[in-house]
Design a protein around this motif. Structure first.
Motif: not given
Length: 208
Positions: A23-35, A154-165
Motif C-alpha cells: 500500500l505504501y510503496r504504491w503511495k510513494r510511486k503515486q499509484l494512489i494519490p496522497e489525498e 487550478k486543480f492540476e496535479g490534484r484529484a478532483c471531482e465534478l459536481l452538477f447541481i
C-alpha cells in the motif's frame, strides 16, 4: 449531501489481501494519490481511512496490471497529471474519443487540423460523457465547457471531482478537491457527481 463512505486501512488490507508495505510503496510511486489517505480521530486514536469508491477500483486495477508492467510503467498509466498528448480535431472523431454531436456543437468552427492540448480534450471528453449519461442538455454542456476551460487548470496535479447541481431548474457546476465533503442548501439537487480524475485516466488510456 451525506458524507462519502470511507474504509479503514485495516479493512482495506483485509478486503483486498494486499500488505501494508504494498500500500505504501504504491503511495510513494503515486499509484494512489496522497489525498486519498485521510487521517481521522477514533476511540483508539488516529487512524487512516480511504474513500471506498475510489480506492477499491484503483487497487483492483493495480493488482490486475502489475504482473505485466513495472511500478514505474503503472504510474505512467495511472497518473494522468504528468501527461500531455495533443491531438487533431479530426482524430478525436475518427478514434471515437469525442462524439460527433460534441464536435459539431462545440468545435464546429475549428478546422479539422486544429490541434488540441490534453486539457482541452479532457474538457470536451467530460462534456461528452455527461451528455451521454443523460444528466444534462447541450445548453448545460456549454456552461460546463466554459467552467472547465476557465477553472480546470487550478486543480492540476490534484484529484478532483465534478459536481452538477440544480436548484429550481437553474444548473450550477462546481469543481472540488477530492475527497471532499460538501453540504448544500435545501432545494439543491445533486444531478451528477463524477471523478474528473477518472475521466483523465480513461482519456489517457484512449490516447495511448
Amino acid at each position: 449531501m451525506s458524507e462519502r463512505e470511507l474504509i479503514s486501512k485495516k479493512e482495506l488490507l483485509e478486503l483486498t489481501g494486499i500488505s501494508y508495505g504494498q500500500l505504501y510503496r504504491w503511495k510513494r510511486k503515486q499509484l494512489i494519490p496522497e489525498e486519498w489517505f485521510i487521517r481521522k480521530s477514533t476511540f483508539t486514536g488516529q487512524e487512516t481511512f480511504f474513500p471506498k469508491e475510489l480506492i477499491l477500483p484503483r487497487i483492483d486495477k493495480i493488482v490486475n496490471m502489475k504482473d505485466d508492467l513495472s511500478l514505474d510503467e503503472l504510474a505512467d498509466k495511472l497518473s494522468p497529471f504528468l501527461f500531455d498528448h495533443p491531438l487533431r480535431k479530426d482524430e478525436l472523431g475518427k478514434r471515437n474519443i469525442v462524439s460527433k454531436v460534441v464536435l459539431d456543437r462545440f468545435c464546429g468552427s475549428d478546422p479539422d487540423n486544429t490541434v488540441y492540448a490534453f486539457e482541452q480534450i479532457l474538457a470536451y471528453y467530460a462534456v461528452d460523457q455527461m451528455l451521454q449519461s443523460g444528466a444534462m442538455s447541450l445548453e448545460e454542456g456549454e456552461l460546463l465547457l466554459m467552467m472547465l476551460k476557465e477553472h480546470g487548470a487550478k486543480f492540476e496535479g490534484r484529484a478532483c471531482e465534478l459536481l452538477f447541481i440544480r436548484k429550481m431548474g437553474v444548473p450550477v457546476f462546481a469543481l472540488a478537491a477530492s475527497p471532499s465533503e460538501l453540504i448544500f442548501e435545501n432545494g439543491a439537487k445533486v444531478v451528477a457527481k463524477v471523478s474528473l480524475t477518472d475521466y483523465m485516466e480513461q482519456l489517457k488510456l484512449k490516447l495511448t
